[in-house]
Design a protein around this motif. Structure first.
Motif, PDB file in Angstrom:
ATOM      1  N   ARG A  23      -5.339 -16.044   5.631  1.00  0.00           N
ATOM      2  CA  ARG A  23      -5.114 -17.440   4.591  1.00  0.00           C
ATOM      3  C   ARG A  23      -6.366 -18.734   4.394  1.00  0.00           C
ATOM      4  NH1 ARG A  23       0.173 -19.558   1.458  1.00  0.00           N
ATOM      5  NH2 ARG A  23      -0.093 -19.891  -0.776  1.00  0.00           N
ATOM      6  N   ARG A  24      -5.812 -19.109   5.308  1.00  0.00           N
ATOM      7  CA  ARG A  24      -6.322 -20.438   5.758  1.00  0.00           C
ATOM      8  C   ARG A  24      -7.949 -20.523   5.439  1.00  0.00           C
ATOM      9  NH1 ARG A  24      -4.208 -25.368   7.728  1.00  0.00           N
ATOM     10  NH2 ARG A  24      -2.170 -24.124   8.457  1.00  0.00           N
ATOM     11  N   HIS A  25      -8.679 -19.912   6.547  1.00  0.00           N
ATOM     12  CA  HIS A  25      -9.746 -19.570   6.783  1.00  0.00           C
ATOM     13  C   HIS A  25     -10.855 -18.783   5.809  1.00  0.00           C
ATOM     14  CE1 HIS A  25      -9.354 -22.549  10.369  1.00  0.00           C
ATOM     15  NE2 HIS A  25      -8.000 -22.148  10.056  1.00  0.00           N
ATOM     16  N   GLY A  26     -10.245 -17.504   5.060  1.00  0.00           N
ATOM     17  CA  GLY A  26     -10.651 -16.630   4.554  1.00  0.00           C
ATOM     18  C   GLY A  26     -11.263 -15.683   5.800  1.00  0.00           C
ATOM     19  N   LEU A  27     -11.059 -14.770   5.774  1.00  0.00           N
ATOM     20  CA  LEU A  27     -11.790 -13.382   6.169  1.00  0.00           C
ATOM     21  C   LEU A  27     -12.718 -13.208   7.156  1.00  0.00           C
ATOM     22  CD1 LEU A  27      -9.898 -10.526   7.315  1.00  0.00           C
ATOM     23  CD2 LEU A  27     -11.692  -9.268   5.619  1.00  0.00           C
ATOM     24  N   HIS A  28     -14.243 -13.938   6.356  1.00  0.00           N
ATOM     25  CA  HIS A  28     -14.714 -13.631   6.889  1.00  0.00           C
ATOM     26  C   HIS A  28     -15.516 -14.917   7.989  1.00  0.00           C
ATOM     27  CE1 HIS A  28     -16.398 -10.206   4.631  1.00  0.00           C
ATOM     28  NE2 HIS A  28     -16.080 -10.694   3.645  1.00  0.00           N
ATOM     29  N   GLN A  29     -14.247 -15.591   7.751  1.00  0.00           N
ATOM     30  CA  GLN A  29     -14.411 -16.914   8.871  1.00  0.00           C
ATOM     31  C   GLN A  29     -13.517 -17.300   9.924  1.00  0.00           C
ATOM     32  OE1 GLN A  29     -14.984 -16.973   4.913  1.00  0.00           O
ATOM     33  NE2 GLN A  29     -17.128 -17.335   5.280  1.00  0.00           N
ATOM     34  N   MET A 111     -12.314  -7.374  -0.596  1.00  0.00           N
ATOM     35  CA  MET A 111     -13.918  -7.909  -0.971  1.00  0.00           C
ATOM     36  C   MET A 111     -14.385  -7.349   0.408  1.00  0.00           C
ATOM     37  SD  MET A 111     -13.140  -9.277  -3.294  1.00  0.00           S
ATOM     38  CE  MET A 111     -14.510  -9.503  -3.744  1.00  0.00           C
ATOM     39  N   VAL A 112     -13.924  -6.366   1.425  1.00  0.00           N
ATOM     40  CA  VAL A 112     -15.035  -6.303   2.420  1.00  0.00           C
ATOM     41  C   VAL A 112     -15.410  -4.566   1.943  1.00  0.00           C
ATOM     42  CG1 VAL A 112     -15.148  -5.482   4.413  1.00  0.00           C
ATOM     43  CG2 VAL A 112     -13.617  -7.025   4.033  1.00  0.00           C
ATOM     44  N   ARG A 113     -16.742  -4.926   2.162  1.00  0.00           N
ATOM     45  CA  ARG A 113     -17.795  -3.499   1.152  1.00  0.00           C
ATOM     46  C   ARG A 113     -18.776  -2.826   2.758  1.00  0.00           C
ATOM     47  NH1 ARG A 113     -21.157  -5.544  -3.671  1.00  0.00           N
ATOM     48  NH2 ARG A 113     -21.445  -7.485  -1.962  1.00  0.00           N
ATOM     49  N   ASP A 114     -18.674  -3.411   3.675  1.00  0.00           N
ATOM     50  CA  ASP A 114     -19.844  -2.751   4.311  1.00  0.00           C
ATOM     51  C   ASP A 114     -18.931  -2.711   5.366  1.00  0.00           C
ATOM     52  OD1 ASP A 114     -22.199  -3.155   2.807  1.00  0.00           O
ATOM     53  OD2 ASP A 114     -21.885  -5.442   3.060  1.00  0.00           O
ATOM     54  N   ASP A 115     -17.548  -2.885   5.950  1.00  0.00           N
ATOM     55  CA  ASP A 115     -17.310  -2.121   6.723  1.00  0.00           C
ATOM     56  C   ASP A 115     -16.116  -1.013   7.266  1.00  0.00           C
ATOM     57  OD1 ASP A 115     -14.890  -1.539   8.950  1.00  0.00           O
ATOM     58  OD2 ASP A 115     -15.257  -3.437   9.305  1.00  0.00           O
ATOM     59  N   PRO A 116     -16.880   0.371   7.664  1.00  0.00           N
ATOM     60  CA  PRO A 116     -16.533   1.616   6.636  1.00  0.00           C
ATOM     61  C   PRO A 116     -15.019   1.754   7.387  1.00  0.00           C
ATOM     62  CG  PRO A 116     -17.388   1.995   8.611  1.00  0.00           C
ATOM     63  CD  PRO A 116     -18.399   0.488   8.358  1.00  0.00           C
ATOM     64  N   VAL A 117     -14.307   0.816   8.446  1.00  0.00           N
ATOM     65  CA  VAL A 117     -12.864   0.711   8.923  1.00  0.00           C
ATOM     66  C   VAL A 117     -11.786   0.557   7.646  1.00  0.00           C
ATOM     67  CG1 VAL A 117     -11.167  -0.018  10.637  1.00  0.00           C
ATOM     68  CG2 VAL A 117     -13.847   0.482  11.039  1.00  0.00           C
TER      69      VAL A 117
END
Length: 203
Positions: A23-29, A111-117
């Motif tokens: 929540r603080r940093h964002g999923l991708h960071q 918002m994750v689109r490229d991770d099949p898991v």
């Protein structure tokens, strides 16, 4: 860090810390170091309980699934009347408010689109929620409370999609769609779809 006697408790602590860190940093960071800081432990301690960051993040997502599927399905199962089951499920399918940490993080994952898991996890959660609603609607029809205006699976899918859409407005602090307003709108759709006027807020 000494090895705790209760490894499950330590893993839960790290999952909670990961939720805050996302929540603080964002999923991708977010990094393992951020999670370790949130938990107040060394980075090596995170790797002791989780093979890598992806495994820990999957645990965060699964916790959200427990809340938005397992927990409310269990609560609804305790109610004999399908009208109460449906209202209970709708009321607990929305974020508690804009600061609902687990809901905010769940939208990060969406918002994750490229991770099949994560795509598979997202589809699984959606499918289970649709199945939950479909089962409640079928019980309501068999009890004579619901007369469906559309196929059961269509209504169930719409309920889940509306929850997701309205929930995003709630966590985005849309002043035009606070939680109570979105709950009223969801219940309004449910009344139309089931032709049952008894579906009202419990509180």
């Amino acid at each position: 860090m000494a090895r705790p006697r209760n490894q499950a408790a330590r893993r839960e602590q790290l999952v909670a810390a990961a939720t805050r860190a996302v929540r603080r940093h964002g999923l991708h960071q977010v990094r393992v170091a951020d999670i370790a800081d949130e938990a107040g432990v060394a980075r090596g301690s995170v790797h002791y309980y989780f093979r890598d960051l992806d495994e820990l993040l999957r645990s965060v997502y699964q916790q959200a699934g427990e809340r938005f599927y397992t927990a409310r399905m269990t609560a609804a199962a305790a109610l004999p009347d399908a009208r109460d089951k449906l209202v209970e499920s709708i009321e607990h399918g929305l974020p508690d408010g804009p600061d609902d940490e687990l809901a905010v993080v769940l939208y990060e994952f969406s918002m994750v689109r490229d991770d099949p898991v994560f795509s598979a996890l997202s589809q699984s959660l959606y499918d289970r929620q649709v199945a939950m609603y479909a089962a409640i609607l079928e019980v309501g029809a068999s009890q004579g409370h619901f007369t469906m205006a559309a196929p059961v699976l269509d209504v169930a899918a719409n309920l889940v999609a509306l929850e997701d859409a309205y929930g995003l407005h709630i966590v985005s602090r849309n002043a035009s769609l606070p939680r109570e307003r979105t709950l009223d709108l969801l219940l309004s759709y449910a009344r139309i779809a089931t032709r049952c006027e008894d579906l009202r807020r419990s509180g």
